[in-house]
Design a protein around this motif. Structure first.
Motif, PDB file in Angstrom:
ATOM      1  N   MET A  90      37.187  32.845  27.149  1.00  0.00           N
ATOM      2  CA  MET A  90      36.660  31.260  27.367  1.00  0.00           C
ATOM      3  C   MET A  90      36.286  31.003  25.928  1.00  0.00           C
ATOM      4  N   ALA A  94      37.853  27.724  23.942  1.00  0.00           N
ATOM      5  CA  ALA A  94      37.053  26.614  23.343  1.00  0.00           C
ATOM      6  C   ALA A  94      37.066  26.225  21.862  1.00  0.00           C
ATOM      7  N   VAL A  99      39.745  23.773  26.327  1.00  0.00           N
ATOM      8  CA  VAL A  99      38.991  23.751  27.693  1.00  0.00           C
ATOM      9  C   VAL A  99      37.800  22.649  27.436  1.00  0.00           C
ATOM     10  N   PRO A 101      34.529  21.138  27.376  1.00  0.00           N
ATOM     11  CA  PRO A 101      32.997  21.558  27.092  1.00  0.00           C
ATOM     12  C   PRO A 101      32.044  21.214  28.258  1.00  0.00           C
ATOM     13  N   ASP A 102      32.002  19.984  28.765  1.00  0.00           N
ATOM     14  CA  ASP A 102      31.259  19.508  29.721  1.00  0.00           C
ATOM     15  C   ASP A 102      31.640  20.182  31.184  1.00  0.00           C
ATOM     16  N   SER A 103      32.750  20.740  31.235  1.00  0.00           N
ATOM     17  CA  SER A 103      33.251  21.297  32.675  1.00  0.00           C
ATOM     18  C   SER A 103      32.742  22.655  32.957  1.00  0.00           C
ATOM     19  N   ARG A 104      32.486  23.282  31.724  1.00  0.00           N
ATOM     20  CA  ARG A 104      32.197  24.808  31.639  1.00  0.00           C
ATOM     21  C   ARG A 104      30.821  25.266  32.296  1.00  0.00           C
ATOM     22  N   PRO A 224      32.806  33.090  33.211  1.00  0.00           N
ATOM     23  CA  PRO A 224      32.800  31.681  33.014  1.00  0.00           C
ATOM     24  C   PRO A 224      33.913  30.744  33.625  1.00  0.00           C
ATOM     25  N   ALA A 226      35.906  26.792  33.642  1.00  0.00           N
ATOM     26  CA  ALA A 226      36.190  25.494  32.785  1.00  0.00           C
ATOM     27  C   ALA A 226      37.577  25.014  33.350  1.00  0.00           C
ATOM     28  N   ASP A 232      42.383  17.789  33.118  1.00  0.00           N
ATOM     29  CA  ASP A 232      41.313  17.146  34.192  1.00  0.00           C
ATOM     30  C   ASP A 232      41.792  16.298  35.264  1.00  0.00           C
ATOM     31  N   ARG A 237      38.093  19.025  39.482  1.00  0.00           N
ATOM     32  CA  ARG A 237      36.689  18.572  39.613  1.00  0.00           C
ATOM     33  C   ARG A 237      36.024  19.229  41.156  1.00  0.00           C
ATOM     34  N   LEU A 240      36.031  23.024  41.116  1.00  0.00           N
ATOM     35  CA  LEU A 240      35.213  23.738  40.653  1.00  0.00           C
ATOM     36  C   LEU A 240      33.899  23.517  41.107  1.00  0.00           C
TER      37      LEU A 240
END
Length: 262
Positions: A90, A94, A99, A101-104, A224, A226, A232, A237, A240
């Motif tokens: 991951m 990154a 990926v 970052p705010d979703s990880r 992890p 993401a 997106d 969302r 996840l």
């Protein structure tokens, strides 16, 4: 006057339709491709097969070693969500901005176990200096995921090195493409021993666990998750968030996963 009234009604109806089409599509069903570490297959398949009352999204999961999946994402594979079996792959994505970052999130944890075929009478405890070479016998080999890149293999190598047990068995390893493939070597009786995740061992009745590797013998096993950059969507969302819900986490626990190390 009658045609004028009808024309107005048609105009109002058309305006309503156009307004609906302009609304955000948060509730609209979408198609979604998930790339997930091979060890997640039994649990994630069960979760995805259970209807989600809040969504009609069409979700397809593709399973392989985290290393293979990460490289496919680098090559432009259309995965929207990636769930890795370690932080390294991951982090690799990154670092390239692949990926969001705010979703990880750290989704799950696991344990590493030594397994044998169900019919095996072998007994073995994992202690420093454990003599796996003797346990393998004259011609036996040790199955594990490829130790140079696949997370389960990397964890296994680290654990054996920590226990001073790597050097005696290094030349006798069957390096599988992923941890599920390593599990299958043991399940079919092709090797006397294998190192896999606890979740894998629980999913396969043809193997039994001899012992669990001490958590301190290898880096923490963390999965992890993401969203992939450029992919997106409300569906990504939603999924996840769904995987983090207590009901889905309970399914993961039943399959041998646990909370990620903090």
């Amino acid at each position: 006057m009658l045609p004028t009234i009808r024309s107005r009604r048609r105009a109002v109806h058309l305006a309503c339709v156009l307004a609906l089409l302009a609304l955000p599509c948060a509730g609209r069903a979408e198609s979604l491709l998930v790339f997930a570490a091979a060890s997640l297959k039994p649990a994630l398949d069960q979760i995805l097969a259970t209807p989600d009352a809040g969504s009609r999204d069409s979700i397809t999961a593709s399973y392989a070693a985290s290393s293979q999946l990460a490289r496919q994402i680098e090559a432009g594979a259309p995965a929207a969500l990636f769930v890795s079996a370690d932080q390294d792959w991951m982090d690799h994505l990154a670092a390239s901005g692949l990926v969001l970052p705010d979703s990880r999130v750290d989704l799950l944890g696991n344990a590493l176990v030594l397994v044998a075929p169900r019919a095996s009478t072998l007994r073995l405890s994992i202690t420093p200096g454990v003599d796996l070479a003797a346990a393998l016998g004259t011609d036996g080999r040790l199955a594990l995921a490829e130790p140079g890149s696949v997370p389960a293999g990397k964890y296994a190598k680290a654990a054996l090195q920590h226990l001073d047990a790597w050097a005696p068995v290094q030349a006798r390893i069957v390096a599988a493409d992923n941890v599920r493939a390593a599990l299958n070597f043991v399940a079919r009786g092709e090797v006397p021993l294998g190192i896999v995740y606890r979740s894998d061992a629980l999913s396969e009745p043809a193997v039994r666990v001899l012992d669990t590797f001490p958590a301190a013998s290898h880096p923490p096993i963390v999965y992890p998750a993401a969203i992939v950059a450029g992919r997106d969507s409300p569906a990504a969302r939603r999924l996840l968030a769904r995987l983090r819900e207590p009901a889905q986490q309970a399914i993961f626990r039943a399959h041998g996963f646990d909370a990620p190390a903090r």
